[in-house]
Motif scaffolding. Structure first.
Motif, PDB file in Angstrom:
ATOM      1  N   TYR A 134       0.830  -1.188   0.000  1.00  0.00           N
ATOM      2  CA  TYR A 134       0.000   0.000   0.000  1.00  0.00           C
ATOM      3  C   TYR A 134       0.872   1.249   0.000  1.00  0.00           C
ATOM      4  O   TYR A 134       2.089   1.211   0.236  1.00  0.00           O
ATOM      5  CB  TYR A 134      -0.878   0.011   1.264  1.00  0.00           C
ATOM      6  CG  TYR A 134      -0.057   0.171   2.527  1.00  0.00           C
ATOM      7  CD1 TYR A 134       0.228   1.437   3.037  1.00  0.00           C
ATOM      8  CD2 TYR A 134       0.465  -0.942   3.194  1.00  0.00           C
ATOM      9  CE1 TYR A 134       1.017   1.592   4.170  1.00  0.00           C
ATOM     10  CE2 TYR A 134       1.249  -0.792   4.325  1.00  0.00           C
ATOM     11  CZ  TYR A 134       1.529   0.484   4.809  1.00  0.00           C
ATOM     12  OH  TYR A 134       2.321   0.633   5.921  1.00  0.00           O
ATOM     13  N   SER A 135       0.221   2.397  -0.205  1.00  0.00           N
ATOM     14  CA  SER A 135       0.861   3.691  -0.020  1.00  0.00           C
ATOM     15  C   SER A 135      -0.140   4.647   0.594  1.00  0.00           C
ATOM     16  O   SER A 135      -1.299   4.691   0.169  1.00  0.00           O
ATOM     17  CB  SER A 135       1.363   4.253  -1.348  1.00  0.00           C
ATOM     18  OG  SER A 135       1.928   5.541  -1.164  1.00  0.00           O
ATOM     19  N   ILE A 136       0.308   5.378   1.617  1.00  0.00           N
ATOM     20  CA  ILE A 136      -0.487   6.481   2.143  1.00  0.00           C
ATOM     21  C   ILE A 136       0.395   7.727   2.145  1.00  0.00           C
ATOM     22  O   ILE A 136       1.624   7.630   2.092  1.00  0.00           O
ATOM     23  CB  ILE A 136      -1.044   6.197   3.555  1.00  0.00           C
ATOM     24  CG1 ILE A 136       0.084   5.940   4.564  1.00  0.00           C
ATOM     25  CG2 ILE A 136      -2.024   5.037   3.512  1.00  0.00           C
ATOM     26  CD1 ILE A 136      -0.421   5.800   5.996  1.00  0.00           C
ATOM     27  N   PRO A 137      -0.202   8.923   2.182  1.00  0.00           N
ATOM     28  CA  PRO A 137       0.593  10.153   2.057  1.00  0.00           C
ATOM     29  C   PRO A 137       1.572  10.339   3.207  1.00  0.00           C
ATOM     30  O   PRO A 137       1.430   9.767   4.295  1.00  0.00           O
ATOM     31  CB  PRO A 137      -0.473  11.256   2.058  1.00  0.00           C
ATOM     32  CG  PRO A 137      -1.727  10.584   1.624  1.00  0.00           C
ATOM     33  CD  PRO A 137      -1.650   9.197   2.173  1.00  0.00           C
ATOM     34  N   ASP A 138       2.562  11.175   2.951  1.00  0.00           N
ATOM     35  CA  ASP A 138       3.495  11.607   3.975  1.00  0.00           C
ATOM     36  C   ASP A 138       2.849  12.731   4.788  1.00  0.00           C
ATOM     37  O   ASP A 138       1.839  13.323   4.378  1.00  0.00           O
ATOM     38  CB  ASP A 138       4.773  12.116   3.299  1.00  0.00           C
ATOM     39  CG  ASP A 138       5.957  12.224   4.241  1.00  0.00           C
ATOM     40  OD1 ASP A 138       5.818  11.865   5.431  1.00  0.00           O
ATOM     41  OD2 ASP A 138       7.038  12.647   3.779  1.00  0.00           O
ATOM     42  N   ALA A 139       3.428  13.019   5.945  1.00  0.00           N
ATOM     43  CA  ALA A 139       3.044  14.223   6.670  1.00  0.00           C
ATOM     44  C   ALA A 139       3.549  15.448   5.912  1.00  0.00           C
ATOM     45  O   ALA A 139       4.558  15.371   5.205  1.00  0.00           O
ATOM     46  CB  ALA A 139       3.630  14.184   8.077  1.00  0.00           C
ATOM     47  N   PRO A 140       2.899  16.582   6.028  1.00  0.00           N
ATOM     48  CA  PRO A 140       3.336  17.774   5.278  1.00  0.00           C
ATOM     49  C   PRO A 140       4.791  18.145   5.516  1.00  0.00           C
ATOM     50  O   PRO A 140       5.464  18.629   4.613  1.00  0.00           O
ATOM     51  CB  PRO A 140       2.377  18.866   5.772  1.00  0.00           C
ATOM     52  CG  PRO A 140       1.150  18.133   6.181  1.00  0.00           C
ATOM     53  CD  PRO A 140       1.636  16.833   6.752  1.00  0.00           C
ATOM     54  N   PRO A 180      10.208  16.885   2.785  1.00  0.00           N
ATOM     55  CA  PRO A 180       9.647  17.299   1.484  1.00  0.00           C
ATOM     56  C   PRO A 180       9.867  18.768   1.174  1.00  0.00           C
ATOM     57  O   PRO A 180       9.715  19.183   0.022  1.00  0.00           O
ATOM     58  CB  PRO A 180       8.147  16.995   1.644  1.00  0.00           C
ATOM     59  CG  PRO A 180       7.911  17.035   3.121  1.00  0.00           C
ATOM     60  CD  PRO A 180       9.158  16.518   3.753  1.00  0.00           C
ATOM     61  N   ASN A 181      10.239  19.553   2.173  1.00  0.00           N
ATOM     62  CA  ASN A 181      10.428  20.989   1.965  1.00  0.00           C
ATOM     63  C   ASN A 181      11.897  21.367   1.844  1.00  0.00           C
ATOM     64  O   ASN A 181      12.233  22.564   1.840  1.00  0.00           O
ATOM     65  CB  ASN A 181       9.793  21.751   3.131  1.00  0.00           C
ATOM     66  CG  ASN A 181       8.305  21.476   3.247  1.00  0.00           C
ATOM     67  OD1 ASN A 181       7.566  21.620   2.275  1.00  0.00           O
ATOM     68  ND2 ASN A 181       7.861  21.032   4.417  1.00  0.00           N
ATOM     69  N   ALA A 182      12.776  20.370   1.737  1.00  0.00           N
ATOM     70  CA  ALA A 182      14.210  20.655   1.665  1.00  0.00           C
ATOM     71  C   ALA A 182      14.566  21.324   0.345  1.00  0.00           C
ATOM     72  O   ALA A 182      13.993  21.023  -0.706  1.00  0.00           O
ATOM     73  CB  ALA A 182      15.005  19.363   1.818  1.00  0.00           C
ATOM     74  N   PRO A 210       7.378  19.091  -3.107  1.00  0.00           N
ATOM     75  CA  PRO A 210       8.553  18.261  -2.862  1.00  0.00           C
ATOM     76  C   PRO A 210       9.266  17.901  -4.171  1.00  0.00           C
ATOM     77  O   PRO A 210       8.616  17.631  -5.177  1.00  0.00           O
ATOM     78  CB  PRO A 210       7.977  17.015  -2.200  1.00  0.00           C
ATOM     79  CG  PRO A 210       6.578  16.936  -2.710  1.00  0.00           C
ATOM     80  CD  PRO A 210       6.111  18.349  -2.861  1.00  0.00           C
ATOM     81  N   PHE A 211      10.605  17.884  -4.126  1.00  0.00           N
ATOM     82  CA  PHE A 211      11.404  17.635  -5.315  1.00  0.00           C
ATOM     83  C   PHE A 211      11.699  16.143  -5.433  1.00  0.00           C
ATOM     84  O   PHE A 211      12.235  15.522  -4.527  1.00  0.00           O
ATOM     85  CB  PHE A 211      12.705  18.435  -5.215  1.00  0.00           C
ATOM     86  CG  PHE A 211      13.607  18.271  -6.410  1.00  0.00           C
ATOM     87  CD1 PHE A 211      13.126  18.484  -7.692  1.00  0.00           C
ATOM     88  CD2 PHE A 211      14.933  17.909  -6.261  1.00  0.00           C
ATOM     89  CE1 PHE A 211      13.943  18.352  -8.802  1.00  0.00           C
ATOM     90  CE2 PHE A 211      15.766  17.768  -7.354  1.00  0.00           C
ATOM     91  CZ  PHE A 211      15.270  17.986  -8.625  1.00  0.00           C
ATOM     92  N   ARG A 212      11.334  15.581  -6.551  1.00  0.00           N
ATOM     93  CA  ARG A 212      11.545  14.168  -6.850  1.00  0.00           C
ATOM     94  C   ARG A 212      11.087  13.236  -5.727  1.00  0.00           C
ATOM     95  O   ARG A 212      11.862  12.439  -5.200  1.00  0.00           O
ATOM     96  CB  ARG A 212      13.016  13.895  -7.171  1.00  0.00           C
ATOM     97  CG  ARG A 212      13.504  14.513  -8.465  1.00  0.00           C
ATOM     98  CD  ARG A 212      14.913  14.034  -8.770  1.00  0.00           C
ATOM     99  NE  ARG A 212      15.422  14.608 -10.010  1.00  0.00           N
ATOM    100  CZ  ARG A 212      16.653  14.374 -10.483  1.00  0.00           C
ATOM    101  NH1 ARG A 212      17.469  13.590  -9.823  1.00  0.00           N
ATOM    102  NH2 ARG A 212      17.043  14.920 -11.602  1.00  0.00           N
ATOM    103  N   PRO A 213       9.827  13.267  -5.338  1.00  0.00           N
ATOM    104  CA  PRO A 213       9.349  12.306  -4.335  1.00  0.00           C
ATOM    105  C   PRO A 213       9.420  10.894  -4.887  1.00  0.00           C
ATOM    106  O   PRO A 213       9.196  10.658  -6.076  1.00  0.00           O
ATOM    107  CB  PRO A 213       7.902  12.743  -4.095  1.00  0.00           C
ATOM    108  CG  PRO A 213       7.510  13.428  -5.370  1.00  0.00           C
ATOM    109  CD  PRO A 213       8.755  14.110  -5.867  1.00  0.00           C
ATOM    110  N   ASN A 214       9.741   9.931  -4.025  1.00  0.00           N
ATOM    111  CA  ASN A 214       9.849   8.540  -4.472  1.00  0.00           C
ATOM    112  C   ASN A 214       9.765   7.612  -3.279  1.00  0.00           C
ATOM    113  O   ASN A 214       9.694   8.053  -2.138  1.00  0.00           O
ATOM    114  CB  ASN A 214      11.159   8.337  -5.248  1.00  0.00           C
ATOM    115  CG  ASN A 214      12.390   8.423  -4.382  1.00  0.00           C
ATOM    116  OD1 ASN A 214      12.909   7.415  -3.891  1.00  0.00           O
ATOM    117  ND2 ASN A 214      12.911   9.641  -4.169  1.00  0.00           N
ATOM    118  N   HIS A 215       9.794   6.306  -3.559  1.00  0.00           N
ATOM    119  CA  HIS A 215       9.740   5.268  -2.512  1.00  0.00           C
ATOM    120  C   HIS A 215       8.419   5.365  -1.744  1.00  0.00           C
ATOM    121  O   HIS A 215       8.387   5.467  -0.521  1.00  0.00           O
ATOM    122  CB  HIS A 215      10.938   5.420  -1.562  1.00  0.00           C
ATOM    123  CG  HIS A 215      11.453   4.102  -1.043  1.00  0.00           C
ATOM    124  ND1 HIS A 215      10.807   3.374  -0.073  1.00  0.00           N
ATOM    125  CD2 HIS A 215      12.565   3.395  -1.361  1.00  0.00           C
ATOM    126  CE1 HIS A 215      11.496   2.276   0.198  1.00  0.00           C
ATOM    127  NE2 HIS A 215      12.567   2.254  -0.584  1.00  0.00           N
TER     128      HIS A 215
END
Length: 691
Positions: A134-140, A180-182, A210-215
């Motif tokens: 499964y996948s669920i979102p990350d925290a902001p 994600p905000n780096a 976020p830049f290039r989110p993955n995994h």
């Protein structure tokens, strides 16, 4: 490929770091609450219902099992893709663009659920346990969230799974960030999303965050508490009020888990103070059981339970057995070290390690029947936070389940005669299994690997060559970065009867590479009877697609006797076969003595063969169909001489079939006609079918 003691240069994949302008490449993802939907892919509500109406659809790597018979690992579970199940959710995909949810899904489709929606699977056979990917979102701000998922069977026996994204969601450039905000991690890298050199630009370029989110994906196992029959319905439903705005279900594996193994005549860790509830640390108790077992020539037995271990268990001349990987779990926290260790580690964590090769290594170690669950959430290449590590000779590793460590198994030789069988390795930050430096006469067979963060299986001959090893009958699915199987140098090695599916970015299903400081290829390399599917990724730095099998001469010639025989390349995203030298070394290194025989190519987005190097290869009985572009893209070493390409193809006969442009290996292409078109239109082939 991930170095345990030296940082690996896996990003960018094929280019040295450079300060130069790059081609603009727009991101293809839209972030919605840090859930990713693929731009340009299809979303279809409820499309699983029709497929489910005819009964359960069981697949292997999202294919009809008949297409991959005899290849890949023999596993104890049945795979069912969510897009083939009954649902009132939304099917996402197909899509292969990196940094999107469909691209990282098995078969490149999944089902997205909002609170109140479900996906329902029909059991194909008796089962008492399931695994949900499964996948669920990350925290902001990163770090993950938790969210419930209700599981019912036949409308009853309700259980709740607590899903987490704490072990998913990486961002930015290698070795990635959890934030994600780096801002961009390496301003001096060639970054293809930008058409400028960041440090020379005023104002600084703005990168989408976020830049290039993955995994994105993780998985979780659940015991159903009793055995259910074929035809029973397992429903996964997102309850109202769930924290996750969307819950994406990729697949469900169902299985009938055997009763726990009991070993009475053994050093039972409970007798030495181990805590099966996981509340107290059991590392010292396990050490004591190992010491006693060695003195008394007994095995060590770890009965059912969860045992907290937050450091390495050093093993030598010992057998350790669990009750089975569903019953015995060794689970640990990642621990900050007060000061860096001599090997550069800044953390430690759960793992079973042989002694260092410099100290003589370990021998006669036998590990079986338990799970190792780590707590690794970021990639630090110097950290020794692997499930299994060190040097292990004359040893066996069988029937383990390894999750959430950096690398499932990383071995630093010299060492010999290690047999790795019947393990499941999932959700790694880096590699699955890596034979690093002088591993000889060893084998990796019948293992299942999914969602590794780098090469799933690798032989890396750094400093000392790996020799006479075999990687055989393994299944690799969805490596997020790099390759399914990679061989970096070595002699007399074999890669056979493996099934490799859905590599995501900067790699191929199979790579043969002279890179990462590896020793030269010598002797022979047999690549035999493997099947790849939906392989070949887009290389951002080169701005071209890679082959399902990729030969890469970056640091040395590749001129050993290499035979690719009996392999099937199915539904390749770009070309099936690629042979390349990096442009800065195109006049230094070549690829020769590669022989392709009895190959089936069913579907390519572009060519069958892409040659971007000097050298040669021979082809015999290579049958192709559904080829999207001209059969051979032959650029040679890009000098475009009047004599033709510097890469030549030898036709040994029986090379049949092709696509809309005619025969894939036409007489006019031989031996070295220049047919250089690196970026032809990509034609999506039909789904693979029986030959």
């Amino acid at each position: 490929m991930s170095r345990s003691s030296t940082a690996a240069a896996a990003e960018p994949a094929g280019r040295p770091r450079r300060r130069a302008a790059a081609v603009v490449a727009s991101a293809t993802a839209v972030a919605v609450g840090f859930g990713i939907l693929a731009g340009g892919t299809t979303a279809m509500a409820g499309t699983g219902k029709a497929a489910a109406g005819g009964g359960p659809v069981v697949t292997r790597a999202a294919l009809d099992p008949a297409l991959v018979a005899g290849r890949g690992a023999t596993v104890g579970f049945s795979e069912q893709e969510a897009e083939n199940a009954a649902t009132n959710g939304t099917v996402i995909g197909p899509g292969r663009d990196a940094y999107t949810l469909p691209a990282e899904a098995s078969g490149r489709k999944a089902v997205s659920l909002t609170p109140g929606q479900y996906v329902e699977f029909t059991l194909p056979s008796a089962a008492n346990a399931i695994t949900v990917r499964y996948s669920i979102p990350d925290a902001p701000s990163g770090g993950g969230i938790t969210s419930p998922l209700d599981v019912t069977v036949n409308g009853g026996h309700r259980q709740s799974m607590s899903l987490t994204s704490q072990y998913a969601w990486l961002y930015n450039l290698y070795p990635f960030s959890n934030d994600p905000n780096a801002d961009i991690l390496h301003p001096d890298y060639w970054v293809t999303e930008c058409s400028c050199v960041p440090q020379d630009t005023t104002p600084a370029p703005v990168f989408a965050k976020p830049f290039r989110p993955n995994h994105f994906y993780d998985e979780q196992r659940l015991s159903l508490g009793r055995t259910y029959r074929a035809g029973d319905k397992v429903r996964l439903k997102v309850p109202a009020g769930a924290a996750a705005a969307t819950t994406t279900i990729d697949l469900l594996d169902s299985q009938l888990v055997a009763p726990p193994k009991v070993d009475i005549i053994a050093a039972n860790v409970l007798a030495f103070g181990a805590d099966p509830t996981g509340r107290r640390d059991s590392a010292n108790a396990i050490d004591k059981a190992i010491a006693f077992a060695r003195l008394t020539h007994l095995k060590v037995y770890i009965p059912p339970g969860t045992y907290q271990v937050n450091r390495h268990i050093v093993v030598d001349n010992v057998t350790i057995e669990g009750a089975g990987s569903w019953y015995t779990t060794i689970k640990g926290h990642q621990v900050d070290l007060a000061k860096p260790a001599p090997d550069g580690s800044v953390h430690t964590g759960v793992g079973f390690y042989g002694k260092d090769a410099a100290d003589g290594g370990s021998s006669n170690v036998h590990l079986s029947g338990f799970a190792i669950q780590g707590d690794v959430r970021e990639r630090i290449d110097t950290d020794q936070v692997n499930g299994i590590g060190g040097s292990l000779s004359n040893s066996t590793i069988d029937g383990l389940y390894i999750q959430h460590t950096k690398v499932g198994m990383w071995f630093d030789g010299p060492m010999h005669n290690l047999k790795i069988t019947n393990n499941v390795i999932v959700d790694q930050i880096a590699d699955g299994i890596n034979f690093h430096t002088g591993v000889t006469d060893s084998s990796i067979s019948d293992n299942f690997l999914r969602n590794t963060g780098d090469d799933a299986l690798a032989m890396w001959s750094e400093k000392t060559e790996d020799a006479r090893n075999t990687i055989d009958h393994n299944t690799v699915q969805t490596p997020v970065l790099a390759n399914g199987i990679a061989v970096y140098g070595g002699t007399d090695n074999t890669v056979s009867a493996n099934l490799i599916a859905d590599p995501i970015r900067e790699g191929s299903a199979i790579q043969v590479g002279s890179r990462f400081g590896s020793e030269a290829f010598t002797g022979h390399l047999w690549i035999t009877d493997n099947t790849t599917v939906r392989a070949g990724t887009y290389e951002l730095n080169w701005n071209i697609g890679l082959g399902a099998i990729w030969f890469y001469a970056l640091e040395k010639n590749i001129d050993a006797d290499i035979r690719v025989t009996g392999d099937n390349f199915l539904d390749s995203t770009y070309n099936a076969i690629m042979l390349v030298s990096d442009f800065p070394v195109k006049d230094l290194y070549s690829i020769t003595n590669v022989h392709f025989k009895d190959i089936k190519v069913d579907g390519t987005g572009t060519s069958v063969v892409s040659g971007r190097t000097a050298g040669s290869a021979s082809f015999e009985n290579v049958d192709a169909r559904n080829v999207g572009a001209v059969g051979v893209n032959n650029c040679g070493s890009f000098h475009f001489t009047p004599a033709g390409s510097e890469f030549s193809l030898t036709d040994l006969g029986g090379n049949d079939g092709g696509g809309t442009t005619g025969a894939w290996l036409a007489p006019w292409e031989l031996p070295n006609t220049i047919t250089c078109d690196d970026r032809p239109p990509v034609v999506a082939p039909p789904a693979p079918s029986a030959w």
